[in-house]
Design an enzyme around this catalytic site. Sequence first.
Site, PDB file in Angstrom:
ATOM      1  N   GLU A   1      58.925  10.851 125.100  1.00 55.24           N
ATOM      2  CA  GLU A   1      60.056  10.982 126.023  1.00 55.24           C
ATOM      3  C   GLU A   1      60.520  12.442 126.170  1.00 55.24           C
ATOM      4  O   GLU A   1      61.233  12.772 127.112  1.00 55.24           O
ATOM      5  CB  GLU A   1      61.249  10.130 125.543  1.00 55.24           C
ATOM      6  CG  GLU A   1      61.090   8.631 125.768  1.00 55.24           C
ATOM      7  CD  GLU A   1      60.301   7.921 124.682  1.00 55.24           C
ATOM      8  OE1 GLU A   1      60.136   8.495 123.578  1.00 55.24           O
ATOM      9  OE2 GLU A   1      59.827   6.796 124.928  1.00 55.24           O
TER      10      GLU A   1
ATOM     11  N   HIS B   1      65.268  25.577 118.249  1.00 55.38           N
ATOM     12  CA  HIS B   1      63.952  25.064 117.831  1.00 55.38           C
ATOM     13  C   HIS B   1      63.257  26.071 116.912  1.00 55.38           C
ATOM     14  O   HIS B   1      62.620  25.706 115.924  1.00 55.38           O
ATOM     15  CB  HIS B   1      63.074  24.768 119.051  1.00 55.38           C
ATOM     16  CG  HIS B   1      63.629  23.713 119.963  1.00 55.38           C
ATOM     17  ND1 HIS B   1      64.129  22.525 119.486  1.00 55.38           N
ATOM     18  CD2 HIS B   1      63.775  23.666 121.313  1.00 55.38           C
ATOM     19  CE1 HIS B   1      64.564  21.789 120.517  1.00 55.38           C
ATOM     20  NE2 HIS B   1      64.364  22.466 121.627  1.00 55.38           N
TER      21      HIS B   1
ATOM     22  N   LEU C   1      50.163  16.831  99.177  1.00 53.79           N
ATOM     23  CA  LEU C   1      50.953  16.176 100.225  1.00 53.79           C
ATOM     24  C   LEU C   1      50.159  16.013 101.524  1.00 53.79           C
ATOM     25  O   LEU C   1      49.460  16.928 101.950  1.00 53.79           O
ATOM     26  CB  LEU C   1      52.195  17.036 100.505  1.00 53.79           C
ATOM     27  CG  LEU C   1      53.105  16.588 101.650  1.00 53.79           C
ATOM     28  CD1 LEU C   1      53.893  15.344 101.262  1.00 53.79           C
ATOM     29  CD2 LEU C   1      54.062  17.725 102.043  1.00 53.79           C
TER      30      LEU C   1
ATOM     31  N   ASP D   1      66.461  16.297 114.122  1.00 57.55           N
ATOM     32  CA  ASP D   1      67.306  16.346 115.314  1.00 57.55           C
ATOM     33  C   ASP D   1      68.442  17.346 115.128  1.00 57.55           C
ATOM     34  O   ASP D   1      68.870  17.613 114.012  1.00 57.55           O
ATOM     35  CB  ASP D   1      67.855  14.934 115.583  1.00 57.55           C
ATOM     36  CG  ASP D   1      68.343  14.769 117.016  1.00 57.55           C
ATOM     37  OD1 ASP D   1      68.018  15.626 117.862  1.00 57.55           O
ATOM     38  OD2 ASP D   1      69.045  13.776 117.283  1.00 57.55           O
TER      39      ASP D   1
ATOM     40  N   ASN E   1      68.629  20.545 116.838  1.00 67.07           N
ATOM     41  CA  ASN E   1      68.324  21.964 117.104  1.00 67.07           C
ATOM     42  C   ASN E   1      69.175  22.500 118.256  1.00 67.07           C
ATOM     43  O   ASN E   1      69.670  23.630 118.199  1.00 67.07           O
ATOM     44  CB  ASN E   1      66.844  22.136 117.471  1.00 67.07           C
ATOM     45  CG  ASN E   1      65.914  21.760 116.350  1.00 67.07           C
ATOM     46  OD1 ASN E   1      66.362  21.524 115.227  1.00 67.07           O
ATOM     47  ND2 ASN E   1      64.622  21.694 116.636  1.00 67.07           N
TER      48      ASN E   1
HETATM   49  C1  IPE Z   1      63.963  12.380 118.687  1.00 66.90           C
HETATM   50  O1  IPE Z   1      65.013  13.208 119.013  1.00 66.90           O
HETATM   51  C2  IPE Z   1      62.650  13.083 118.885  1.00 66.90           C
HETATM   52  C3  IPE Z   1      62.342  14.158 117.946  1.00 66.90           C
HETATM   53  C4  IPE Z   1      63.087  14.515 116.947  1.00 66.90           C
HETATM   54  C5  IPE Z   1      61.088  14.817 118.159  1.00 66.90           C
HETATM   55  P1  IPE Z   1      65.661  13.222 120.472  1.00 66.90           P
HETATM   56  O2  IPE Z   1      66.727  14.239 120.454  1.00 66.90           O
HETATM   57  O3  IPE Z   1      64.605  13.385 121.496  1.00 66.90           O
HETATM   58  O4  IPE Z   1      66.256  11.748 120.585  1.00 66.90           O
HETATM   59  P2  IPE Z   1      67.407  11.173 121.492  1.00 66.90           P
HETATM   60  O5  IPE Z   1      67.087  11.541 122.912  1.00 66.90           O
HETATM   61  O6  IPE Z   1      68.676  11.794 121.045  1.00 66.90           O
HETATM   62  O7  IPE Z   1      67.397   9.711 121.247  1.00 66.90           O
HETATM   63  C1  IPE Z   2      65.305  18.060 117.937  1.00 65.41           C
HETATM   64  O1  IPE Z   2      66.437  18.749 118.347  1.00 65.41           O
HETATM   65  C2  IPE Z   2      64.041  18.711 118.405  1.00 65.41           C
HETATM   66  C3  IPE Z   2      63.255  17.925 119.351  1.00 65.41           C
HETATM   67  C4  IPE Z   2      63.604  16.753 119.837  1.00 65.41           C
HETATM   68  C5  IPE Z   2      61.982  18.486 119.764  1.00 65.41           C
HETATM   69  P1  IPE Z   2      67.096  18.504 119.763  1.00 65.41           P
HETATM   70  O2  IPE Z   2      66.522  19.465 120.746  1.00 65.41           O
HETATM   71  O3  IPE Z   2      66.971  17.081 120.170  1.00 65.41           O
HETATM   72  O4  IPE Z   2      68.599  18.869 119.460  1.00 65.41           O
HETATM   73  P2  IPE Z   2      69.894  18.189 120.056  1.00 65.41           P
HETATM   74  O5  IPE Z   2      69.799  16.716 119.816  1.00 65.41           O
HETATM   75  O6  IPE Z   2      69.924  18.504 121.518  1.00 65.41           O
HETATM   76  O7  IPE Z   2      71.022  18.826 119.314  1.00 65.41           O
HETATM   77 MG    MG Z   3      68.173  15.468 119.913  1.00 70.38          MG
END
Ligand code: IPE
Ligand code: IPE
Ligand code: MG
Length: 242
Positions: free
Chosen positions: A66, A36, A130, A19, A21
């Site tokens: 989601e 990403h 792995l 999480d 990105n």
């Molecule tokens: C969880 O992260 C999903 C992935 C890392 C693929 P999200 O960014 O989607 O989660 P929430 O919305 O903050 O709970």
């Molecule tokens: C995680 O990073 C990647 C995916 C959920 C695919 P985010 O895109 O959720 O990054 P934040 O949470 O908005 O910083």
């Molecule tokens: Mg996120």
Amino acid sequence: MEASLGQTGLPRHIAIIMDGNGRWAKSRGLTRIAGHRAGAESVRETVRACGELGIGVLTLYAFSVENWRRPEAEVNALMLLLRQYLRGEVSELKKNNVRLNAIGRIGGLPKTVRAELARACAATAGNTGLLLNLAINYGGRTELVDAFRQLAAPLRDGRIRPEDIDEETIGQHLYTAGLPDPDLLIRTSGEMRLSNFLLWQGAYTEIYVTDTLWPDFRRPDLVKAIKEFQKRERRFGGVKGQ
Ligand code: IPE
Ligand code: IPE
Ligand code: MG
């Protein structure tokens, strides 16, 4: 730092909620998509490190059920990145003896992604190091729904009886059938939630949250998480020292 990372007490299965990105990109005035893209390098380094450290299974949360709620352009970019990763990484995975697997509602992914995934899984199927589990179009609740659906027919036909269903039966109908439960769950970027990840399997998983954003996550961050894990006392509902 790594010298003291002994082979005993290593997690057999590490799961990561990658999480942050978007936040990483925002802090640099870049688009979320650039975040990403930067995260792909963290995936590469983490996979390599887990292989070298002798971790058995690494499950990476790449796209949740989601995440389709995100803007179309971001979803499309994530699907493209996935394809590029799968295509570009196969030779490196082969070289490092990594076997690729995917968990989630794979049938719900675009055909182009499914094709690339099938190719990469087949190309690495013989590897013995792995196991890299990519959670794509994954949801913990969806996984349970799919397990119940699988169980419905044999129950109706009387091939299994309700009283025969136990925790093992349920586990065998999850996407992770045959894999050990995760010992360690790492979440980057500070959020203290599961976001629908490995709900059943995570019953006794040790959780480690770091403020480091996923694109900044590197081998020392992984080692730090494993060391923290090695200090934890796992009781599984029992008492100390049992
Ligand atoms: C969880 O992260 C999903 C992935 C890392 C693929 P999200 O960014 O989607 O989660 P929430 O919305 O903050 O709970
Ligand atoms: C995680 O990073 C990647 C995916 C959920 C695919 P985010 O895109 O959720 O990054 P934040 O949470 O908005 O910083
Ligand atoms: Mg996120």
